[in-house]
Design a protein around this motif. Structure first.
Motif, PDB file in Angstrom:
ATOM      1  N   SER A 116      -1.203   7.788   9.129  1.00 21.29           N
ATOM      2  CA  SER A 116      -0.111   8.638   9.699  1.00 21.29           C
ATOM      3  C   SER A 116       1.895   8.292   8.619  1.00 21.29           C
ATOM      4  O   SER A 116       1.549   7.672   7.766  1.00 21.29           O
ATOM      5  N   MET A 117       2.161   9.429   8.821  1.00 17.46           N
ATOM      6  CA  MET A 117       3.543   9.344   8.363  1.00 17.46           C
ATOM      7  C   MET A 117       4.446   7.719   7.570  1.00 17.46           C
ATOM      8  O   MET A 117       4.497   7.285   7.135  1.00 17.46           O
ATOM      9  N   LYS A 118       4.152   7.069   9.301  1.00 15.20           N
ATOM     10  CA  LYS A 118       4.578   5.445   9.184  1.00 15.20           C
ATOM     11  C   LYS A 118       3.787   4.996   8.067  1.00 15.20           C
ATOM     12  O   LYS A 118       4.390   3.706   7.369  1.00 15.20           O
ATOM     13  N   ASP A 119       2.439   5.158   7.769  1.00 19.73           N
ATOM     14  CA  ASP A 119       1.828   4.264   7.096  1.00 19.73           C
ATOM     15  C   ASP A 119       1.853   4.891   5.774  1.00 19.73           C
ATOM     16  O   ASP A 119       1.602   4.337   4.144  1.00 19.73           O
ATOM     17  N   MET A 120       2.399   6.440   5.539  1.00 21.39           N
ATOM     18  CA  MET A 120       2.537   6.413   4.073  1.00 21.39           C
ATOM     19  C   MET A 120       3.861   6.581   3.218  1.00 21.39           C
ATOM     20  O   MET A 120       3.986   6.605   1.755  1.00 21.39           O
ATOM     21  N   ARG A 121       4.415   6.818   4.173  1.00 25.67           N
ATOM     22  CA  ARG A 121       5.918   6.472   3.554  1.00 25.67           C
ATOM     23  C   ARG A 121       6.512   5.267   3.008  1.00 25.67           C
ATOM     24  O   ARG A 121       5.571   4.246   3.462  1.00 25.67           O
ATOM     25  N   ARG A 122       7.506   5.123   1.883  1.00 26.87           N
ATOM     26  CA  ARG A 122       7.993   3.791   1.972  1.00 26.87           C
ATOM     27  C   ARG A 122       7.121   3.160   0.581  1.00 26.87           C
ATOM     28  O   ARG A 122       7.176   2.036   0.396  1.00 26.87           O
ATOM     29  N   ILE A 123       6.277   3.750  -0.126  1.00 27.82           N
ATOM     30  CA  ILE A 123       5.088   3.619  -0.917  1.00 27.82           C
ATOM     31  C   ILE A 123       5.154   4.507  -1.499  1.00 27.82           C
ATOM     32  O   ILE A 123       5.381   5.286  -2.031  1.00 27.82           O
ATOM     33  N   PHE A 124       4.388   3.854  -3.252  1.00 32.12           N
ATOM     34  CA  PHE A 124       4.845   5.155  -4.602  1.00 32.12           C
ATOM     35  C   PHE A 124       3.040   4.502  -5.165  1.00 32.12           C
ATOM     36  O   PHE A 124       2.252   3.558  -5.056  1.00 32.12           O
ATOM     37  N   HIS A 125       2.772   6.171  -4.181  1.00 37.35           N
ATOM     38  CA  HIS A 125       1.056   5.841  -4.455  1.00 37.35           C
ATOM     39  C   HIS A 125       0.949   6.557  -5.805  1.00 37.35           C
ATOM     40  O   HIS A 125       1.209   7.291  -6.168  1.00 37.35           O
ATOM     41  N   PRO A 126      -0.012   5.976  -7.027  1.00 34.58           N
ATOM     42  CA  PRO A 126      -0.193   6.821  -7.860  1.00 34.58           C
ATOM     43  C   PRO A 126      -1.281   7.923  -7.746  1.00 34.58           C
ATOM     44  O   PRO A 126      -1.704   7.600  -6.647  1.00 34.58           O
ATOM     45  N   PHE A 127      -0.922   8.865  -8.127  1.00 35.97           N
ATOM     46  CA  PHE A 127      -1.456   9.884  -7.991  1.00 35.97           C
ATOM     47  C   PHE A 127      -1.819  10.627  -9.483  1.00 35.97           C
ATOM     48  O   PHE A 127      -1.086  10.909 -10.072  1.00 35.97           O
ATOM     49  N   MET A 128      -3.361  10.777  -9.469  1.00 36.49           N
ATOM     50  CA  MET A 128      -4.205  12.005 -10.786  1.00 36.49           C
ATOM     51  C   MET A 128      -3.553  10.933 -12.359  1.00 36.49           C
ATOM     52  O   MET A 128      -3.466  11.432 -12.722  1.00 36.49           O
ATOM     53  N   ASP A 129      -3.943   9.471 -11.892  1.00 34.24           N
ATOM     54  CA  ASP A 129      -4.061   9.030 -12.644  1.00 34.24           C
ATOM     55  C   ASP A 129      -2.151   8.732 -13.649  1.00 34.24           C
ATOM     56  O   ASP A 129      -2.285   7.610 -14.199  1.00 34.24           O
ATOM     57  N   LYS A 130      -1.272   9.901 -13.516  1.00 32.51           N
ATOM     58  CA  LYS A 130      -0.168   9.604 -14.043  1.00 32.51           C
ATOM     59  C   LYS A 130       0.950   9.627 -13.607  1.00 32.51           C
ATOM     60  O   LYS A 130       2.097   9.510 -14.360  1.00 32.51           O
ATOM     61  N   TYR A 131       0.617  10.358 -12.547  1.00 30.79           N
ATOM     62  CA  TYR A 131       2.170  10.150 -11.555  1.00 30.79           C
ATOM     63  C   TYR A 131       2.571   9.137 -10.627  1.00 30.79           C
ATOM     64  O   TYR A 131       1.156   8.654  -9.549  1.00 30.79           O
ATOM     65  N   GLU A 132       3.573   8.931  -9.414  1.00 32.16           N
ATOM     66  CA  GLU A 132       4.001   8.605  -8.851  1.00 32.16           C
ATOM     67  C   GLU A 132       4.208   9.231  -7.367  1.00 32.16           C
ATOM     68  O   GLU A 132       4.908  10.382  -7.812  1.00 32.16           O
ATOM     69  N   LEU A 133       3.822   8.827  -6.067  1.00 33.74           N
ATOM     70  CA  LEU A 133       3.492  10.222  -5.035  1.00 33.74           C
ATOM     71  C   LEU A 133       3.933   9.169  -4.181  1.00 33.74           C
ATOM     72  O   LEU A 133       3.939   8.323  -3.629  1.00 33.74           O
TER      73      LEU A 133
END
Ligand code: URA
Ligand code: URA
Length: 245
Positions: free
Chosen positions: A191-208
């Motif tokens: 859900s949006m609630k679970d995905m928001r407010r976190i900097f997810h590591p993405f493709m090994d070099k980015y933050e999402l």
């Protein structure tokens, strides 16, 4: 010493503008971004080896756009739509990813130029980004009929092309606009609630990071506060990461 009344008037005016963009103010605590999730990316096996091979040889946005123009697989079941590749600064450190082009975007061949695009521009300006400081793209490169949600198969088919685009832009930070964009890139159904407010590591070099879609904000102005907090957090992280001023 400037006239204090002028200063107060200025402050009130600024707050009014912010309130128009973000709704009524409230400041909440910020969730720690400790519970980082491992991102698993799923690819559509229907993307042919040949297409993947072609993509792997592409080095520039111009080449990618030329190639995408020839790719029937990127189309929806709406005929005669224009390719909407992306817009903005190709050297951006911040990349925004929406869902799919709408009517205006299809007509002009540019993402986020309609009503939600105008709100997006205001949101970005409030954290000191002009549209030319950032790069904006969508999960889908063609408009779906009746502005329906992009189908899971359409999203998966478009993903390798988008990932190539991300690799070429090579931003530091990615902001997903809305649930569909976030779920597609994070490869989840959270859900949006679970995905928001976190900097997810993405493709090994980015933050999402994930926030509400501006179209969702037009329908639900009470989500504007949360969006305001999200983008403040985004700007802070961008500066910490040494994003271009
Ligand atoms: N909504 C999107 O997700 N993308 C656009 O380009 C326009 C509206
Ligand atoms: N649902 C969406 O698709 N996007 C949002 O931003 C919020 C709810």
């Amino acid at each position: 010493m400037p006239d204090p009344h002028t200063l107060i008037d200025k402050a009130i005016k600024l707050l009014e503008i912010e309130q128009e963009v973000y709704g009524a103010f409230s400041v909440k605590g910020i969730k720690k971004s400790e519970n980082k999730k491992k991102v698993t990316m799923s690819f559509d096996t229907s993307t042919s080896d040949e297409a993947l091979n072609q993509l792997s040889n592409i080095k520039s946005l111009v080449e990618l756009e030329d190639y995408c123009k020839t790719c029937e697989i990127l189309r929806t079941d709406l005929t005669d739509t224009n390719l909407v590749m992306g817009a903005g600064n190709p050297n951006a450190d911040l990349m925004l990813i929406g869902e799919a082009p709408g009517k205006q975007e299809d007509l002009l061949g540019e993402p986020f130029v309609g009503r939600s695009g105008q709100l997006l521009t205001k949101i970005m300006e409030a954290i000191n980004f002009q549209r030319n400081d950032i790069y904006i793209a969508n999960i889908l490169k063609h408009r779906p009929p009746d502005n329906r949600d992009p189908l899971p198969a359409e999203r998966l088919r478009s993903l390798p092309y988008l990932l190539k685009q991300i690799e070429i832009i090579n931003p530091k930070l990615i902001l997903c606009l809305g649930r569909i964009s976030a779920q597609t890139l994070l490869g989840c159904k959270d859900s949006m609630k679970d995905m928001r407010r976190i900097f997810h590591p993405f493709m090994d070099k980015y933050e999402l990071m994930v926030t509400y879609h501006p179209a969702a904000l037009l329908r639900n102005p009470n989500w504007k506060k949360d969006t305001w907090e999200d983008v403040q957090l985004l700007r802070k992280r961008y500066d910490e990461m040494g994003g271009k001023p």
